[in-house]
Design an enzyme around this catalytic site. Sequence first.
Site, mmCIF file in Angstrom:
data_model
loop_
_atom_site.group_PDB
_atom_site.id
_atom_site.type_symbol
_atom_site.label_atom_id
_atom_site.label_comp_id
_atom_site.label_asym_id
_atom_site.label_seq_id
_atom_site.Cartn_x
_atom_site.Cartn_y
_atom_site.Cartn_z
ATOM 1 C CG ASP A 232 -2.036 -0.949 1.165
ATOM 2 O OD1 ASP A 232 -2.353 -1.399 0.043
ATOM 3 O OD2 ASP A 232 -2.614 -1.270 2.218
ATOM 4 C CE LYS B 282 -7.307 0.007 -1.791
ATOM 5 N NZ LYS B 282 -8.403 -0.595 -2.508
ATOM 6 C CG MET C 195 -8.836 5.027 7.066
ATOM 7 S SD MET C 195 -9.588 3.725 6.060
ATOM 8 C CE MET C 195 -10.511 2.803 7.288
#
Lengths: 258, 258
Positions: free
Chosen positions: B35, B56, B170
């Site tokens: 990632d 991402k 997040m």
Amino acid sequence: VTGKVYLVGAGPGGIDLLTVKAARLIGQADVLLYDALVTPDIVELAQSARKICVGKRGGRASTDQAFINRLLVASARDGSVVVRLKGGDPMIFGRAQEEIEACRAANIEVEVVAGVTAASAAAAQLGISLTQRGIARSLAFVTPTHGLGTLDDDSWADGLIATQSIAIYMGKGQSTRVRHVLLARGFGDAMPVVLVYDVGRDKAGHIAGTLANLGELVNLPTNGPIMILVGEVFKGIAAADAKTILSRATAAPKRRAL
Amino acid sequence: VTGKVYLVGAGPGGIDLLTVKAARLIGQADVLLYDALVTPDIVELAQSARKICVGKRGGRASTDQAFINRLLVASARDGSVVVRLKGGDPMIFGRAQEEIEACRAANIEVEVVAGVTAASAAAAQLGISLTQRGIARSLAFVTPTHGLGTLDDDSWADGLIATQSIAIYMGKGQSTRVRHVLLARGFGDAMPVVLVYDVGRDKAGHIAGTLANLGELVNLPTNGPIMILVGEVFKGIAAADAKTILSRATAAPKRRAL
């Protein structure tokens, strides 16, 4: 020269799940204070350290916290590199704050090194994400035991019904109570439950079912720590295990279902 | 010969917080899929691997999940040792289940290796236990973003008011929404909040305040990941930072409080 205290997460068990930093610090330690749940292979990494087990196990007598605090401070004052090893992660049910404050109050430098918490290792063992997309976007870590081992309230279960995945720490010997409290808080009989035992160790295993039969799942082949996992993400494994349990019960009806 | 897929937690950043097993597997990998949040020093441990960034980042285009699944399966079919590196722990907001299922469906052996989750490392950085005795015996990990990045409901906050410590994953760019949702769920203006940034990395830092001024805390000196921590255990650090922020604001009134 004043030493330093490292509060280090040992992870759930076994050298493989130590962090690189933890392994290095243990090797450099002059004094190692460790909990009973830290596995022997990890303790043996401290080749040149004075090793002191200050651990507690459910039900057994444990070393007084004030004594541990004094030992940390006194060892660091001697100039030692002191590693205080705790199972899992120090900041998740690791009683770290008392030791941090004791060091700070004595002007001893203290550093915390995070570790792998048992819930992560249990999920890895099962191959089931705790936050599976579309099923769980919240995850709670709770304990039915107070720090002092008392059970005077069930506030740990408040609001849990709205949480999709739940990891219950230090729930050993409390399955019946956990079942009772969760049912009283609106959880259904069919809610999947997994008891994971000896996480991160050689004899690791699990047994799955539902909240309805949680009380029957407690005859585990271990004296080690257990983790109780609750949530819809465990539905598949609970269904698979239910078949196994049923066939075992049929084959040997006199033995209690494992 | 069929290979094997390892879904490996890289921890929050930096080699030091890798597990011993993760470091070993990365070094042995034939193929490394990682990632964007995995730090370069970790990627470089994979000396003999074909390295593919499939990561991402919030807002940026990301590699299609189905493509990642196919790549994992195809690489293992070639006989490769495939390491799929994910920031933090794969089983906590790591979207692991899709990749596990893809491997199982293709009869590819898959093993998950737990990692240190960001909340643990953030707490270590602050020196504050997430489950401080007498204050917090429950801890929730939630995310205001869905797996697909949509914000179509706020169910992540259900029941949170009963949880003593909260780690919001997040939550970058969502401080205003988080503040709004928590206030609407009964949290008070004075609830301590800490934004921890670049956890486990060189430029790690934090800024603390209360829910009332969470919207003003977002000008962080980083483009990296952040963690939003909420709870009474952060009361002391929030009070200390409030004084700092106030004195800075007084000294340089034209600049927005950091």
